[in-house]
Design an enzyme around this catalytic site. Sequence first.
Site, PDB file in Angstrom:
ATOM      1  N   ASP A 361      30.240  42.517  41.343  1.00 50.94           N
ATOM      2  CA  ASP A 361      31.697  42.501  41.258  1.00 50.94           C
ATOM      3  C   ASP A 361      32.145  41.052  41.199  1.00 50.94           C
ATOM      4  O   ASP A 361      31.981  40.345  42.167  1.00 50.94           O
ATOM      5  CB  ASP A 361      32.354  43.262  42.411  1.00 50.94           C
ATOM      6  N   GLU A 564      26.095  31.292  48.969  1.00 51.83           N
ATOM      7  CA  GLU A 564      25.981  32.646  48.437  1.00 51.83           C
ATOM      8  C   GLU A 564      25.520  32.628  46.975  1.00 51.83           C
ATOM      9  O   GLU A 564      24.807  33.514  46.514  1.00 51.83           O
ATOM     10  CB  GLU A 564      27.372  33.249  48.587  1.00 51.83           C
TER      11      GLU A 564
END
Length: 609
Positions: A361, A564
């Site tokens: 996403d 991340e």
Amino acid sequence: MKIFSISIILFIVILILNIPTSIYCSPDCQQQQLSTSATSNNRKSIKTIKLLDYSNSISFQDGVGCTHPIYCTGPILNLIQMSQIFNDSKTFVDMPMKYSSPIIIQYFNTMITNTSSKGGPSKQDLINFVSQNFYPAGYEVEPVKPKDWVPNPTFLNDITNPQLYQFASAIHTKWLDLTRIFNNTGLCIDCFSSIPVSNPFVIAGSRFREFYYWDSYWIIRGLLVSGMTETAKGMLLNFANIITEFGFIPNGGRIYYLNRSQPPLYTQMVKIYFDATNDIQFLEEILPILDLEYQWWMKYRVAKVAKNDQLYTLNLYNVSNQSPRPESYFEDFTGASEFSNLNQRDFYYSSISSAAESGWDFSSRWTSLSDINLSTIQTINILPVDLNSMLYLNEKTLSNFYTILGDTNQAQYYKNQSLSRAIAIENIFWNENINQWIDFNLINSNLEENLNFYTSNLQPLFSDIQQDMSLSDELIDSILKSVSEPLTNYIGGVPTSTVSSGSQFQWDDINSWAPLQYFIIEMLMDVNTTLSTQIGTSLIDRWITTNYCGWKYTLETQGGMMFEKYNVTNVGVPGSGGEYVVQDGFGWTNGVALYLINKYHMFINLNSC
Ligand SMILES: *[C@@H]1O[C@H](CO)[C@@H](O)[C@H](O)[C@H]1NC(C)=O
Ligand SMILES: *[C@@H]1O[C@H](CO)[C@@H](O)[C@H](O)[C@H]1NC(C)=O
Ligand SMILES: *[C@@H]1O[C@H](CO)[C@@H](O)[C@H](O)[C@H]1NC(C)=O
Ligand SMILES: *[C@@H]1O[C@H](CO)[C@@H](O)[C@H](O)[C@H]1NC(C)=O
Ligand SMILES: *[C@@H]1O[C@H](CO)[C@@H](O)[C@H](O)[C@H]1NC(C)=O
Ligand SMILES: *[C@@H]1O[C@H](CO)[C@@H](O)[C@H](O)[C@H]1NC(C)=O
Ligand SMILES: *[C@@H]1O[C@H](CO)[C@@H](O)[C@H](O)[C@H]1NC(C)=O
Ligand SMILES: *[C@@H]1O[C@H](CO)[C@@H](O)[C@H](O)[C@H]1NC(C)=O
Ligand SMILES: *[C@@H]1O[C@H](CO)[C@@H](O)[C@H](O)[C@H]1NC(C)=O
């Protein structure tokens, strides 16, 4: 050229729209919460799961859904989120309530009445309302020191490069920052959004202050390198209990994630744990639960496709949802507001949630190619290569597990499933013009054929499809040559895709993600041709070096950050884009780094910074 010159595409709806039967916190669920809090007060570090007779007692649902009047629906959620008093939509829904829902709703109504004469509450009124009625975000997930953590795990002994040693040791130490335990002491029933679990778990980090489904695969990878098998087992048992309770594993450890899952890697988590421990008793306990999860995917996330008179069964991400994701409420509500047509709006909400279910996403994989914009998102029309490759791998793993335990019938069932899927993958996804496997658009297979590179185009090789479909080394090398630009040309790893899709899309373009590097590296090293090994060893070095440099650059100021995602064109620099700022921590980055350093330290030079 049209590869899939299909005259008829017939997809049969297996799933009949399921009316939600469970409202989060029905009396039953409250009872369950009571018993969870009771066990959590005298919790043992490893809770033994009680096996239910799941054939009778579990009723499958298409996602249990969440109708909590404050965390998932209702005017309070709407007003607080649309006012943007927090710069991250996720903050509010992670704040435990000081009072029960009826009381807070009453305060809220009074505040609305009190402020009606001045035209409604100001931002300051809302800030006061929240601070009077809610605890800080993450209040019910407390840091805890994992019992099996030791300062000098044995894997460090093999690392001879002193900088790499220092780096690996620092990552190992980050488990102390990232481990949490659920603790609802002092909170009323139904007054928090965490899904209760008994054992400590490792979070992703920063805004992700709970466990996540697919992230946990790489976290467990890393924990096993760190020798923390007990923590790993505890996380597996948490998931087992969640499957027995809900029938599936939600996206993450919050009730607002109960509408959707995430890429199905639980079976692979159990596999790596079993490979590391040979814990056969655990395998025996857990196998029926893996079976349950598999059945959920085959019941609620399945589509049939006809091609050349053959019917193929494949899976897709297909969340049924008609509202904004609570944790991204403002973003979704705003995005949906451009659709006045209700069907289009529901399609948007389902596709947005389904993209979140995919883990990607957001990505141009899910949008129209002629207009790469969230407004054209159509995830629920797309059969994804990576999802089907993971399920194929799970089917083979389950077959092996049943063989180990002597259940030949189940072993044969899963063997059959895997063979059918291998054939479906070859017939539906394989594109002989570009020598890659590409996603399949159910509605517009010809119009919307997406020939761009995505790392997911190689996922069947990670799942060892060559085991069932005879692919020669020559063919494998020609596949690798077709992707040599993205695999070899970037200093910081493999980019997610070759599509420049803009800042809304963090799963595209030059962002490089640890899980995707892992899939590609493992695939290359496992395929084991001269070419694959050459690219693989270089990629290991590039990836660990960018992780290392990012950590080193921030060591003085921030204690050494693990991001991340990274910017593949720039060593040690985080990636960007998406709905929130880049996050530090970071569970899967740490897990992949420890795994690669442990297994491949001989290929890592750390030359670039
Ligand atoms: C979740 O699912 C429930 C039940 O299907 C539905 O009523 C609700 O609108 C959904 N909520 C969110 C936040 O996705
Ligand atoms: C949001 O606020 C927090 C603290 O209030 C701050 O650390 C963070 O940088 C902010 N993020 C953005 C995107 O402004
Ligand atoms: C509403 O106004 C009354 C009277 O001024 C005050 O006592 C009360 O605290 C207010 N309540 C809220 C929730 O603002
Ligand atoms: C939970 O929190 C309470 C109150 O802060 C504390 O006394 C208790 O030790 C905590 N339990 C665990 C398992 O951390
Ligand atoms: C996705 O699920 C919905 C029900 O939620 C169903 O109507 C639809 O047919 C499913 N899509 C596919 C391709 O099976
Ligand atoms: C995406 O589409 C929306 C609505 O059509 C439009 O307002 C927006 O400008 C588009 N964004 C980009 C980056 O093209
Ligand atoms: C597996 O497939 C074979 C051949 O199609 C079939 O005869 C057999 O019954 C299947 N076994 C199971 C357990 O599904
Ligand atoms: C890879 O191939 C080489 C020789 O071709 C062999 O020696 C080695 O064992 C193989 N490695 C793996 C992991 O299979
Ligand atoms: C990545 O780094 C390059 C080179 O410094 C820079 O030009 C680009 O803007 C960065 N991209 C993103 C998405 O941050």
